[in-house]
Design a protein around this motif. Sequence first.
Motif, short mmCIF file in Angstrom:
data_model
loop_
_atom_site.label_atom_id
_atom_site.label_comp_id
_atom_site.label_asym_id
_atom_site.label_seq_id
_atom_site.Cartn_x
_atom_site.Cartn_y
_atom_site.Cartn_z
N ASN A 1 98.80 130.26 -2.10
CA ASN A 1 100.21 130.64 -1.99
C ASN A 1 100.82 130.19 -0.68
N SER A 2 102.15 130.25 -0.62
CA SER A 2 102.90 129.75 0.54
C SER A 2 103.12 130.87 1.55
N TYR A 3 102.02 131.44 2.03
CA TYR A 3 102.11 132.63 2.89
C TYR A 3 102.88 132.37 4.18
N SER A 4 102.66 131.26 4.82
CA SER A 4 103.31 131.01 6.10
C SER A 4 104.76 130.59 5.94
N SER A 5 105.13 129.97 4.83
CA SER A 5 106.51 129.48 4.67
C SER A 5 107.42 130.47 3.94
N GLN A 6 106.86 131.42 3.18
CA GLN A 6 107.68 132.37 2.42
C GLN A 6 107.15 133.80 2.59
N GLY B 1 103.58 125.71 1.75
CA GLY B 1 104.73 125.21 1.01
C GLY B 1 104.66 123.74 0.68
N LYS B 2 103.44 123.16 0.70
CA LYS B 2 103.27 121.72 0.48
C LYS B 2 102.37 121.46 -0.74
N PRO B 3 102.87 120.69 -1.72
CA PRO B 3 102.05 120.41 -2.90
C PRO B 3 100.72 119.75 -2.56
N GLU B 4 100.72 118.85 -1.57
CA GLU B 4 99.47 118.14 -1.24
C GLU B 4 98.42 119.09 -0.68
N ASP B 5 98.85 120.10 0.08
CA ASP B 5 97.90 121.09 0.59
C ASP B 5 97.34 121.93 -0.56
N ALA B 6 98.22 122.29 -1.50
CA ALA B 6 97.78 123.10 -2.63
C ALA B 6 96.74 122.36 -3.47
N VAL B 7 96.97 121.08 -3.73
CA VAL B 7 96.01 120.30 -4.52
C VAL B 7 94.66 120.20 -3.80
N ARG B 8 94.71 120.02 -2.49
CA ARG B 8 93.46 119.98 -1.72
C ARG B 8 92.71 121.31 -1.83
N HIS B 9 93.45 122.40 -1.79
CA HIS B 9 92.81 123.71 -1.91
C HIS B 9 92.20 123.91 -3.29
N VAL B 10 92.87 123.41 -4.32
CA VAL B 10 92.30 123.53 -5.67
C VAL B 10 90.91 122.90 -5.71
N GLY B 11 90.79 121.69 -5.18
CA GLY B 11 89.50 121.01 -5.19
C GLY B 11 88.44 121.77 -4.40
N GLU B 12 88.83 122.27 -3.22
CA GLU B 12 87.88 122.99 -2.39
C GLU B 12 87.44 124.30 -3.05
N LEU B 13 88.39 125.02 -3.61
CA LEU B 13 88.06 126.30 -4.23
C LEU B 13 87.15 126.13 -5.44
N LEU B 14 87.43 125.11 -6.24
CA LEU B 14 86.61 124.90 -7.43
C LEU B 14 85.23 124.33 -7.09
N ASN B 15 85.18 123.40 -6.16
CA ASN B 15 83.93 122.67 -5.92
C ASN B 15 83.06 123.29 -4.84
N LEU C 1 106.44 128.46 -4.71
CA LEU C 1 107.44 127.41 -4.90
C LEU C 1 107.14 126.62 -6.16
N SER C 2 108.17 126.26 -6.90
CA SER C 2 107.97 125.63 -8.20
C SER C 2 107.29 124.27 -8.10
N ASN C 3 107.67 123.47 -7.11
CA ASN C 3 107.04 122.15 -6.99
C ASN C 3 105.57 122.28 -6.63
N VAL C 4 105.23 123.29 -5.83
CA VAL C 4 103.83 123.52 -5.48
C VAL C 4 103.07 124.04 -6.70
N GLY C 5 103.68 124.95 -7.45
CA GLY C 5 103.04 125.47 -8.64
C GLY C 5 102.75 124.40 -9.67
N LEU C 6 103.68 123.45 -9.83
CA LEU C 6 103.44 122.35 -10.77
C LEU C 6 102.27 121.49 -10.31
N LEU D 1 115.97 122.97 0.92
CA LEU D 1 115.34 124.29 1.00
C LEU D 1 115.00 124.64 2.44
N GLY D 2 115.48 125.81 2.87
CA GLY D 2 115.18 126.29 4.21
C GLY D 2 115.98 125.63 5.31
#
Length: 424
Positions: free
Chosen positions: A58-63, A101-115, A127-132, A228-229
Amino acid sequence: MRRRGLLAGGAAAAAMLAAPGLPRAQGTAAQGTAGQGTAGQGGGQGSGGAPIRIGEINSYSSQPAFLQPYRNGWNMALDEVNAAGGIGGRRLETVFRDDNGKPEDAVRHVGELLNSEKVDLIAGGFLSNVGLAIADACAQAKRLYMAGEPLTDAMVWARGNRYTYRLRASTYMQAAMLVEEAAKLPAKRWAVVAPNFEYGQSAVRSFKELLGRARPDVQFVSEQFPALGRIDAGATVQALASANPEAIFNATFASDLTAFVRQGNIRGLFERRSVVSMLSGEPEYLDPLGDEAPEGWIVTGYPWADLNTARHVAFRDGYRRRFNDYPRLGSVVGYDLVGSIAAMLRRAASTDTEKMVDAASGLRFNAVFGDVEYRAIDHQSTMGAFVGKLALKSGKGVMVDWRYADGAKYLPPDEVVRQLRPQG
């Protein structure tokens, strides 16, 4: 609208926490640990095997206005589940990650969390763009993603997939709720203002489509999409005023909303104009305005102090005891997201991804505002929203004349959904 609350059920307030979706807490449970790279664990002891691990992004630091209350609600529900014995004796654990609040950070976290962290499923998103981005990454990995907050319609329609479910009422659903009231206004000349990213674009698109369908005589004379912001509120207000609309649809939130309202008040933008506004009745965004809160706006939001159903009273009282604070809408979303995950896991009786995905389809669970279902056709939940007007009370903005709009009633017919959503 006449003010009307939801009818309180005959069950005692504590019944909500004892229901299958969220077991009643026993004793005191430790709060989940916050922070990047840290596994948060609910209290209670299970005896049925290894913990079930949830990777939460989640976007804890930005929201923070929404997401600190969300984290509180998440931890409260997690501890209740664990104190009641977990899922088949297995404790729930959370590994939290901040996507900034960054999609690229979220995708990196997905890989780390799963693997690396070996989580059993992914959850969260704001954020919707991050969620997508999270949804796409999980779909590619064929792993379950339970989205809480991202509101874009694309989450479950144009870019919907087998592995993604979404809890909150979408931009389409909330726009449809607001259009019911907007269509009653005499205004024909409309302007719109929304943040220039996926959520704002989706909100405007749905509102314009639905209002145009209900009122073919309306026209949209100005569209403002500030970053935004980083809204230049003075320039945005001036541009809207120059178009001389009779009514305004607003989808700004957080600090952008505060700046927009203040400049609008100073420059008289809202005088003798109707405003219809998405999210503006949510206390995390309304409270910072204090006595500057505009009166008469038609909004979606959360009248936490006046909602006295048995389920909500149990939640509100438990939250206030634990955090010495009142709940925000984020608190409800975090609490209900954990509740839905727990209900899904009980139904699946497994952490196998395909079994969890199948268990989520058509799942009904006990939520704070009433029973909710994850629809099989598009994986959108039927969680609703409150629609009302803003007023000032004791120098603070509040929702009045509100009603609860059941989300199931504000979705298009199945044949339309099939056209909007790809297969899978």
